[in-house]
Design an enzyme around this catalytic site. Structure first.
Site, PDB file in Angstrom:
ATOM      1  N   ALA A   1      77.245  60.503  19.481  1.00 19.82           N
ATOM      2  CA  ALA A   1      76.853  61.920  19.443  1.00 19.82           C
ATOM      3  C   ALA A   1      78.094  62.803  19.489  1.00 19.82           C
ATOM      4  CB  ALA A   1      75.918  62.235  20.612  1.00 19.82           C
TER       5      ALA A   1
ATOM      6  N   ARG B   1      57.441  49.869  22.651  1.00 23.76           N
ATOM      7  CA  ARG B   1      58.104  49.170  23.760  1.00 23.76           C
ATOM      8  C   ARG B   1      57.382  49.281  25.094  1.00 23.76           C
ATOM      9  NH1 ARG B   1      64.285  50.894  22.256  1.00 23.76           N
ATOM     10  NH2 ARG B   1      64.421  49.495  20.472  1.00 23.76           N
TER      11      ARG B   1
ATOM     12  N   ARG C   1      60.572  56.149  23.293  1.00 22.58           N
ATOM     13  CA  ARG C   1      61.345  56.243  22.042  1.00 22.58           C
ATOM     14  C   ARG C   1      61.039  55.079  21.110  1.00 22.58           C
ATOM     15  NH1 ARG C   1      66.093  53.860  20.203  1.00 22.58           N
ATOM     16  NH2 ARG C   1      66.797  53.051  22.216  1.00 22.58           N
TER      17      ARG C   1
ATOM     18  N   SER D   1      67.308  56.413  18.185  1.00 23.48           N
ATOM     19  CA  SER D   1      68.375  57.033  18.969  1.00 23.48           C
ATOM     20  C   SER D   1      69.651  57.163  18.150  1.00 23.48           C
ATOM     21  CB  SER D   1      68.669  56.242  20.246  1.00 23.48           C
ATOM     22  OG  SER D   1      69.787  56.823  20.862  1.00 23.48           O
TER      23      SER D   1
HETATM   24  C1  LIG Z   1      72.269  47.270  24.289  1.00 27.29           C
HETATM   25  C2  LIG Z   1      71.760  48.486  23.559  1.00 27.29           C
HETATM   26  C3  LIG Z   1      71.261  48.372  22.274  1.00 27.29           C
HETATM   27  C4  LIG Z   1      70.775  49.500  21.592  1.00 27.29           C
HETATM   28  N1  LIG Z   1      70.315  49.369  20.310  1.00 27.29           N
HETATM   29  C5  LIG Z   1      69.913  50.478  19.627  1.00 27.29           C
HETATM   30  C6  LIG Z   1      69.497  50.380  18.265  1.00 27.29           C
HETATM   31  O1  LIG Z   1      69.527  49.323  17.669  1.00 27.29           O
HETATM   32  N2  LIG Z   1      69.072  51.514  17.637  1.00 27.29           N
HETATM   33  C7  LIG Z   1      69.041  52.734  18.273  1.00 27.29           C
HETATM   34  O2  LIG Z   1      68.652  53.720  17.657  1.00 27.29           O
HETATM   35  N3  LIG Z   1      69.460  52.846  19.556  1.00 27.29           N
HETATM   36  C8  LIG Z   1      69.901  51.759  20.245  1.00 27.29           C
HETATM   37  N4  LIG Z   1      70.334  51.882  21.538  1.00 27.29           N
HETATM   38  C9  LIG Z   1      70.448  53.222  22.121  1.00 27.29           C
HETATM   39  C10 LIG Z   1      71.692  53.931  21.594  1.00 27.29           C
HETATM   40  O3  LIG Z   1      72.743  53.004  21.443  1.00 27.29           O
HETATM   41  C11 LIG Z   1      72.158  55.019  22.548  1.00 27.29           C
HETATM   42  O4  LIG Z   1      71.073  55.813  22.927  1.00 27.29           O
HETATM   43  C12 LIG Z   1      73.192  55.906  21.875  1.00 27.29           C
HETATM   44  O5  LIG Z   1      74.234  55.127  21.350  1.00 27.29           O
HETATM   45  C13 LIG Z   1      73.739  56.944  22.837  1.00 27.29           C
HETATM   46  O6  LIG Z   1      74.789  57.622  22.207  1.00 27.29           O
HETATM   47  P1  LIG Z   1      75.508  58.851  22.913  1.00 27.29           P
HETATM   48  O7  LIG Z   1      76.606  59.269  22.036  1.00 27.29           O
HETATM   49  O8  LIG Z   1      74.486  59.837  23.333  1.00 27.29           O
HETATM   50  O9  LIG Z   1      76.087  58.226  24.262  1.00 27.29           O
HETATM   51  P2  LIG Z   1      77.108  57.021  24.506  1.00 27.29           P
HETATM   52  O10 LIG Z   1      77.349  56.201  23.320  1.00 27.29           O
HETATM   53  O11 LIG Z   1      76.578  56.367  25.731  1.00 27.29           O
HETATM   54  O12 LIG Z   1      78.454  57.760  24.833  1.00 27.29           O
HETATM   55  C14 LIG Z   1      78.619  58.529  25.995  1.00 27.29           C
HETATM   56  C15 LIG Z   1      80.079  58.841  26.176  1.00 27.29           C
HETATM   57  O13 LIG Z   1      80.227  59.717  27.296  1.00 27.29           O
HETATM   58  C16 LIG Z   1      81.267  59.264  28.128  1.00 27.29           C
HETATM   59  N5  LIG Z   1      81.013  59.738  29.493  1.00 27.29           N
HETATM   60  C17 LIG Z   1      79.971  59.426  30.306  1.00 27.29           C
HETATM   61  N6  LIG Z   1      80.100  60.065  31.484  1.00 27.29           N
HETATM   62  C18 LIG Z   1      81.248  60.785  31.415  1.00 27.29           C
HETATM   63  C19 LIG Z   1      81.942  61.644  32.302  1.00 27.29           C
HETATM   64  N7  LIG Z   1      81.497  61.901  33.531  1.00 27.29           N
HETATM   65  N8  LIG Z   1      83.095  62.210  31.894  1.00 27.29           N
HETATM   66  C20 LIG Z   1      83.597  61.966  30.668  1.00 27.29           C
HETATM   67  N9  LIG Z   1      82.985  61.160  29.779  1.00 27.29           N
HETATM   68  C21 LIG Z   1      81.831  60.583  30.144  1.00 27.29           C
HETATM   69  C22 LIG Z   1      81.241  57.746  27.967  1.00 27.29           C
HETATM   70  O14 LIG Z   1      82.470  57.170  28.343  1.00 27.29           O
HETATM   71  C23 LIG Z   1      80.943  57.625  26.474  1.00 27.29           C
HETATM   72  O15 LIG Z   1      82.109  57.758  25.723  1.00 27.29           O
HETATM   73  C24 LIG Z   1      70.798  50.756  22.232  1.00 27.29           C
HETATM   74  C25 LIG Z   1      71.304  50.875  23.541  1.00 27.29           C
HETATM   75  C26 LIG Z   1      71.782  49.751  24.194  1.00 27.29           C
HETATM   76  C27 LIG Z   1      72.302  49.898  25.591  1.00 27.29           C
END
Ligand SMILES: Cc1cc2nc3c(=O)[nH]c(=O)nc-3n(C[C@H](O)[C@H](O)[C@H](O)COP(=O)(O)OP(=O)(O)OC[C@H]3O[C@@H](n4cnc5c(N)ncnc54)[C@H](O)[C@@H]3O)c2cc1C
Length: 490
Positions: free
Chosen positions: A13, A267, A362, A367
Site C-alpha cells: 500500500a 473463510r 474478506r 487485499s
Molecule cells: C501469509 C499471508 C498470505 C497472504 N496471502 C494473500 C493473498 O494471496 N492475496 C491477498 O489479496 N492477500 C493476501 N494476504 C494479505 C495481504 O498480504 C496483506 O493484507 C497486505 O499485503 C497488506 O499490505 P499493506 O501494505 O497494507 O501492509 P504490509 O505489507 O503489512 O506493510 C506494512 C508496513 O508498515 C510497516 N510498519 C508497521 N508498523 C510500523 C511502525 N510503527 N512504524 C513504521 N513502520 C511500520 C511495516 O514494517 C511494513 O513495511 C496474505 C497475508 C499473509 C500474512
C-alpha cells in the site's frame, strides 16, 4: 515544508501510494520500521483478484457481488465498485511495471480460483504473488528515486487543530527521536493480526501501531472486531497454507477421514466448521496428496517448502495438520472515499485502514487488490490536499521514562499470554462470556504495565525498547478489539 507526502509503512500500500504521488510531482518520503521486502505483502501467496478479458464467465458485477456476499453485506457497495472497477487497470499497470505473473499456454495472465467465488479470478506468480509484487514496486520506487527512511518506527502523529502536520519517529539504528513535518501523512502500516501472538499467520510485529496511535490522537477507527481467521494455518507453527491449495482441489478431512465442509465456502464459514471439529476433540487435515508432485511443484512450491520446514510433513505424501488462525484485519482507521481519515490531511490505506471493502469477512485475493488500487488513489489524493502552515513549536517524545524503570515483570511472557488469551477467548468460537473474560484479562494486564519495562539500556539498535513500545500499543489494540467485539455479539 519540503515533504508533500510522508508515507508511514513500506508494504504494497505504501509503495503504491509513493509511486503515484511521485508520478504526480510530489516530494515523497517513505518511512518503515523494517524494509519493504520484509513487509507482510511479501508473504502473500494465493493471488490478486481482477476480472480480465480472458476471465471465463466472470464479470466486474460478479466480482462485486462475491465481495459483498462474503462481507455479510457489510461492505460499502460504492467502495467495492471502485475497487473492482479499478482491478483490471491495476493488473495491467503491475504487468507493465514488471510483475512476472504466471501465464497460460497462449501467453495470457493465468488466473485461479480462490474461496467464495465460482470463478478463476486470482492472478498469481506461482505462490509468490506478494513477493513478486513488492519486489517490483520497490524496484520502481528506486528507479523513481523515491527516498526511504528504513528502520524508523512511528511513535506519534503531529496533529494541530484537527490537521495532521507530520509525525514523530524513532530511529532504531541511532536511538534518536526525529520530528518530520509534512503537508500530508499517509498511514500504510498494515494490520493488527500480530496481537494474536503465536496464533496468527502474521508477522508478530504487525500489531497495529498506527491504530493505537490513531486512537490516542482521537482519529476515528471502525470495526476493530472484524478479524478474519484463515482456515488453514499449520497446526504447530500457524504458518499459512494458501487458499490456492483448496482452490486447486485440496480437501479438508477430520481424524475419522471424513469431509465435513465445502472447502470453498468463504473463510469464516470454513474456519468455524474446523474450529467445531477441533472443539469436539478431532484433528483436522488439509489433503492435497491427490494433486500429485508435478502439480504441487509447478503451482504450490512455496506451500510444500513451508509445510516440510515448519511442520515436518511433505504434502505430496501426507495430509497436513491444520487449525484456523488470525490472518487479516478488516477493521482499522476509518477512511472516506478519498482514503482520508477523520483528521484533515491524514490518510490511511491498506490493511491498517477500514475502507469498507471487506465488511466482516474478506474475500481471498481482494487485499492485494485493495492495497494497490487504493494505494495509487491515496497517493494521488494526498497531493490534492489543502496546504496548511507548518507547526511553529517543537515536538518531542519522552523515552526516558521507559529507560528509568527497572522491570519486575517480563513483558515478552505477557505478550505470548496475550496472544493465547485473544485466540482462546476472542477467537473463532467467541461468546459473550468469553469476551467478558478477555476484556477483564486485558484490563488487568494494562494495570500491570507499570511493572514492565526494558532490560537493554543501550542507545543504538535497541530492539528490546522497540518491542516494548509495540507491546504497549498491542495492549491498546487488543482492548479495542475486545471492546468492539463485545459491543456487537448477541
Ligand atoms: C501469509 C499471508 C498470505 C497472504 N496471502 C494473500 C493473498 O494471496 N492475496 C491477498 O489479496 N492477500 C493476501 N494476504 C494479505 C495481504 O498480504 C496483506 O493484507 C497486505 O499485503 C497488506 O499490505 P499493506 O501494505 O497494507 O501492509 P504490509 O505489507 O503489512 O506493510 C506494512 C508496513 O508498515 C510497516 N510498519 C508497521 N508498523 C510500523 C511502525 N510503527 N512504524 C513504521 N513502520 C511500520 C511495516 O514494517 C511494513 O513495511 C496474505 C497475508 C499473509 C500474512
Amino acid at each position: 515544508m519540503n515533504i508533500d507526502v510522508l508515507i508511514i509503512g513500506s508494504g504494497g500500500a505504501g509503495l503504491s501510494a509513493a509511486l503515484s504521488a511521485k508520478k504526480n510531482g510530489a516530494k515523497v518520503l517513505v518511512v518503515g520500521e523494517s524494509y519493504p521486502t520484509r513487509s507482510q505483502t511479501s508473504m502473500a501467496q494465493g493471488g490478486i483478484n481482477a476480472v480480465l478479458d480472458n476471465s471465463k464467465g466472470d464479470s466486474v458485477q460478479k466480482h462485486m457481488e462475491d465481495t459483498i456476499k462474503a462481507s455479510h453485506n457489510l461492505a460499502d457497495p460504492k467502495m467495492v465498485k471502485m475497487m473492482c472497477e479499478d482491478a483490471p487497470k491495476v493488473i495491467e499497470w503491475l504487468d507493465s511495471i514488471g510483475v512476472p505473473f504466471s501465464r497460460t499456454a497462449d501467453g495470457k495472465i493465468a488466473q485461479r480460483r480462490l474461496g467464495g467465488t465460482k470463478y478463476e479470478r486470482a492472478c498469481y506468480s506461482q505462490d509468490y504473488t506478494g513477493l513478486k509484487i513488492i519486489q517490483t514496486l520497490f524496484d520502481n520506487c528506486l528507479k523513481e528515486q523515491i527516498e526511504f527512511l528504513n528502520r524508523h518506527l512511528l511513535l506519534d502523529l503531529i496533529v494541530e487543530d484537527g490537521v495532521c502536520k507530520g509525525a514523530l519517529l524513532f530511529d532504531i539504528k541511532n536511538g534518536e527521536v526525529k520530528t518530520l513535518f509534512s503537508n500530508t501523512v499517509i498511514l500504510a502500516t498494515g494490520g493488527y493480526g500480530g496481537i494474536f501472538y503465536g496464533y496468527t499467520t502474521n508477522n508478530h510485529s504487525q500489531n497495529g501501531d498506527s491504530i493505537a496511535i490513531a486512537v490516542k490522537n482521537g482519529v476515528e477507527v471502525s470495526n476493530l472486531n472484524f478479524v478474519q481467521f484463515h482456515p488453514t494455518g499449520l497446526k504447530s507453527s500457524s504458518v499459512l497454507i494458501s487458499e490456492s491449495a483448496r482452490g486447486a482441489g485440496g480437501k479438508l478431512l477430520n481424524s475419522d477421514g471424513e469431509r465435513f465442509v465445502d472447502e470453498l465456502l468463504p473463510r469464516d464459514k470454513v474456519s468455524e466448521a474446523i474450529a467445531k471439529e477441533i472443539k469436539n476433540g478431532k484433528d483436522v487435515f488439509l489433503d492435497i496428496t491427490h494433486l500429485g508432485e508435478d502439480f504441487i511443484e509447478e503451482n504450490l512450491p512455496q506451500e510444500r517448502k513451508l509445510a516440510i520446514f515448519y511442520e515436518g510433513v511433505d504434502p505430496v505424501k501426507s495430509p497436513l495438520p491444520i487449525k484456523p488462525v488470525a490472518h487479516y484485519s478488516m477493521g482499522g482507521i476509518k477512511v472516506d472515499e478519498n482514503l482520508e481519515t477523520s483528521v484533515k490531511n491524514l490518510f490511511a490505506v491498506g490493511e491498517c485502514s477500514d475502507s469498507k471493502v471487506h465488511g466482516a469477512n474478506r474475500l481471498g485475493g481482494n487485499s492485494l487488490l485493495e492495497i494497490v488500487a487504493f494505494g495509487l488513489r491515496a497517493g494521488e489524493n494526498a497531493l490534492k490536499a489543502e496546504k496548511f502552515p507548518e507547526p511553529q513549536r517543537e515536538y518531542g517524545f519522552d523515552l526516558e521514562e521507559i529507560f528509568d524503570k527497572e522491570p519486575k515483570i517480563n513483558f515478552y511472557k505477557e505478550q505470548k499470554e496475550l496472544g493465547k488469551k485473544l485466540y482462546e477467548l476472542g477467537g473463532v468460537l467467541k461468546t459473550k462470556e468469553s469476551l467478558k473474560e478477555l476484556f477483564e484479562y486485558i484490563l488487568d494486564l494494562e494495570s500491570k504495565l507499570d511493572l514492565m519495562g526494558i532490560y537493554d539500556k543501550g542507545k543504538t539498535l535497541n530492539t528490546n525498547l522497540v518491542d516494548f513500545i509495540k507491546f504497549k500499543n498491542s495492549i491498546l489494540v487488543a482492548k479495542e478489539y475486545a471492546k468492539s467485539s463485545l459491543e456487537v455479539i448477541k
